[in-house]
Design an enzyme around this catalytic site. Sequence first.
Site, short mmCIF file in Angstrom:
data_model
loop_
_atom_site.label_atom_id
_atom_site.label_comp_id
_atom_site.label_asym_id
_atom_site.label_seq_id
_atom_site.Cartn_x
_atom_site.Cartn_y
_atom_site.Cartn_z
N ASP A 1 -12.80 25.15 38.21
CA ASP A 1 -12.47 26.44 37.61
C ASP A 1 -13.68 27.36 37.40
O ASP A 1 -14.15 27.99 38.32
CB ASP A 1 -11.70 26.20 36.31
CG ASP A 1 -11.06 27.48 35.76
OD1 ASP A 1 -11.07 28.50 36.47
OD2 ASP A 1 -10.55 27.46 34.63
N HIS B 1 -3.76 25.34 34.91
CA HIS B 1 -3.74 25.47 33.44
C HIS B 1 -2.30 25.48 32.93
O HIS B 1 -1.89 26.42 32.25
CB HIS B 1 -4.44 26.74 32.95
CG HIS B 1 -5.81 26.97 33.48
ND1 HIS B 1 -6.81 26.03 33.39
CD2 HIS B 1 -6.37 28.04 34.11
CE1 HIS B 1 -7.91 26.51 33.94
NE2 HIS B 1 -7.67 27.71 34.38
N GLU C 1 -2.40 29.15 30.14
CA GLU C 1 -3.72 28.68 29.70
C GLU C 1 -3.93 28.85 28.21
O GLU C 1 -4.57 28.04 27.57
CB GLU C 1 -4.79 29.44 30.49
CG GLU C 1 -6.22 29.02 30.16
CD GLU C 1 -7.25 29.54 31.15
OE1 GLU C 1 -6.88 30.37 32.00
OE2 GLU C 1 -8.41 29.11 31.06
N ARG D 1 -13.85 36.30 28.52
CA ARG D 1 -13.37 37.02 29.71
C ARG D 1 -14.09 38.36 29.87
O ARG D 1 -14.34 38.80 30.99
CB ARG D 1 -11.85 37.22 29.61
CG ARG D 1 -11.23 37.67 30.93
CD ARG D 1 -9.73 37.80 30.85
NE ARG D 1 -9.33 38.96 30.07
CZ ARG D 1 -8.14 39.56 30.18
NH1 ARG D 1 -7.23 39.10 31.02
NH2 ARG D 1 -7.84 40.60 29.43
N HIS E 1 -9.31 24.04 42.15
CA HIS E 1 -9.36 25.35 41.52
C HIS E 1 -10.80 25.75 41.23
O HIS E 1 -11.48 25.11 40.43
CB HIS E 1 -8.57 25.35 40.22
CG HIS E 1 -8.33 26.71 39.65
ND1 HIS E 1 -7.50 27.63 40.24
CD2 HIS E 1 -8.82 27.33 38.54
CE1 HIS E 1 -7.46 28.74 39.52
NE2 HIS E 1 -8.27 28.59 38.48
N ARG F 1 0.82 37.38 33.78
CA ARG F 1 0.26 38.60 33.19
C ARG F 1 0.02 39.66 34.26
O ARG F 1 0.16 40.84 34.03
CB ARG F 1 -1.13 38.30 32.59
CG ARG F 1 -1.16 37.49 31.34
CD ARG F 1 -2.63 37.28 30.93
NE ARG F 1 -3.15 35.98 31.31
CZ ARG F 1 -4.33 35.76 31.85
NH1 ARG F 1 -5.14 36.76 32.12
NH2 ARG F 1 -4.70 34.54 32.14
N HIS G 1 -13.47 29.44 40.82
CA HIS G 1 -13.86 30.84 40.94
C HIS G 1 -15.37 30.79 41.16
O HIS G 1 -16.14 30.70 40.20
CB HIS G 1 -13.55 31.62 39.66
CG HIS G 1 -12.12 31.51 39.23
ND1 HIS G 1 -11.11 32.20 39.85
CD2 HIS G 1 -11.53 30.79 38.25
CE1 HIS G 1 -9.95 31.92 39.26
NE2 HIS G 1 -10.18 31.06 38.30
N GLN H 1 -18.28 32.69 39.22
CA GLN H 1 -18.52 32.41 37.80
C GLN H 1 -19.66 31.40 37.59
O GLN H 1 -20.18 31.24 36.48
CB GLN H 1 -17.24 31.94 37.12
CG GLN H 1 -16.21 33.07 37.05
CD GLN H 1 -14.87 32.66 36.48
OE1 GLN H 1 -14.74 31.60 35.86
NE2 GLN H 1 -13.85 33.48 36.69
N TYR I 1 -9.57 36.43 43.64
CA TYR I 1 -8.88 37.69 43.33
C TYR I 1 -9.83 38.89 43.28
O TYR I 1 -9.42 40.00 42.94
CB TYR I 1 -8.12 37.57 42.00
CG TYR I 1 -8.96 37.14 40.82
CD1 TYR I 1 -9.70 38.07 40.09
CD2 TYR I 1 -9.01 35.80 40.43
CE1 TYR I 1 -10.48 37.68 39.02
CE2 TYR I 1 -9.80 35.41 39.36
CZ TYR I 1 -10.53 36.35 38.66
OH TYR I 1 -11.31 35.96 37.61
ZN ZN Z 1 -8.82 30.05 37.15
#
Ligand code: ZN
Length: 456
Positions: A321, A270, A236, A82, A56, A210, A58, A61, A121
């Site tokens: 992550d 998560h 999470e 976030r 996992h 979500r 991203h 980030q 995403y």
């Molecule tokens: Zn993630």
Amino acid sequence: MSDLFARQALLPDGWRQNVKITIAEDGTFAAITPDSPAPADAEWADCIVPPMPNLHSHAFQRAMSGLGEKRANPDDTFWTWRKLMYQLAHRITPEQMQAISAYLYAEMLCAGYTQVAEFHYLHNAHDGAAYAGKATLSLCLANAAEEAGIGLTLLPTLYTYGGFGGKPLQDAQKRFASTPELIADIVASTRAATHGSRLVSVGVGLHSLRAVSLEAVPDILRIAGSDTPVHIHIAEQMREVRDCVQATGQRPIEHLLAHAPVDERWCLVHATHLTEAETRALAKTGAIAGLCPITEANLGDGIFPLTDYVGHNGRFGLGSDSNILLSPWEELRILEYSQRLHHQKRCVSLPFGHLGSTGGWLYRESLKGGAQACGLSAWGLQTGARADLCVLDTDAFLLPELMGDDVLDAAIFSQTAPPVLHVMSAGQWRVRDRQHHNAPALRQAFRQAVRPLLSN
Ligand code: ZN
């Protein structure tokens, strides 16, 4: 064909000595032969282990690592972090995405990962419209993986809503906006563009309960095709659990398992907050719990009930992550230590009644779970698998002549830096003497890419 020779190596059936490793021209293992005499022309290594798949990430980030640590609110949480992350996601360009990812992937290789599942995403242009080439940002990630030489399981990820109950996306989420049709388009063009690659494959992701409706699951599974991984962020944060209960009457894992055909193709990232019944039910599916201990600690998510979960034969693997820090070794250290602090006991990750090395058990289970979650049918030092391996820097250990699982325990619990000397993926050395072969150029491009992102 070329040969390597290891004094000791971790094979699928355990530690073996005097292992001859033959690498085929196509970047796979042609043969792994323990108890061999040393071939005259082979390169010699003290200790070789399979690299860790990272289930996992991203990638973008990485460009804010260490910048989210100032208290900006009396009550700093995942949700305030976030907002910062959204600011970065809003500004990044395709060129920056590729440069940041390529250097990140080189850093992952140096830490001992040779495969990464990128939960991707961020699909659209700055105004929220799709790019003319809809897979533009996905292809940046694929190019970055090829540049660095890491295996990539790219997961174009569906992101439709701004919250439970079909809430519209916020402005800050517009670059994520996607329908199953857009995901189908991205998956098809990325597969076409990377056809024949030894490194890149494509699965799918669902951002979270979500952000998606479970009515989209059949479409997404159809797009994925059989045997490709399906990942989802699941539970999470406690606020996410409460919102899910309010919207659906069920907790996230309970709700997902009741409404989607979760099986071994799935990875629930998560899966932090679960009840005893959810723990048992998740373990039974054969899906992977995607654990990201460093990020989960950094974001204040909570502690996954690993001891109970492995008691039900639950499978798990590791993800980096947010990429705030890259080390599978440290991921495992934090995972085990969080359990020790919680249970006030030692060596607690192993299933009840199972004796032996904590580090050895954690490393082997994470290898298996990570490979499954990344959709790799063969992983590790075995004939036919992609020729990926780590030569450990056993000279860096304090204690001399460690053997077998003592090496892994030392690597996880008594080293600060990842004890990784050389790394091979797909039959090629990507890291020699702790240096990625293209580090200076990739680092320079990374710095150039992040500079404008860091202004303001
Ligand atoms: Zn993630």
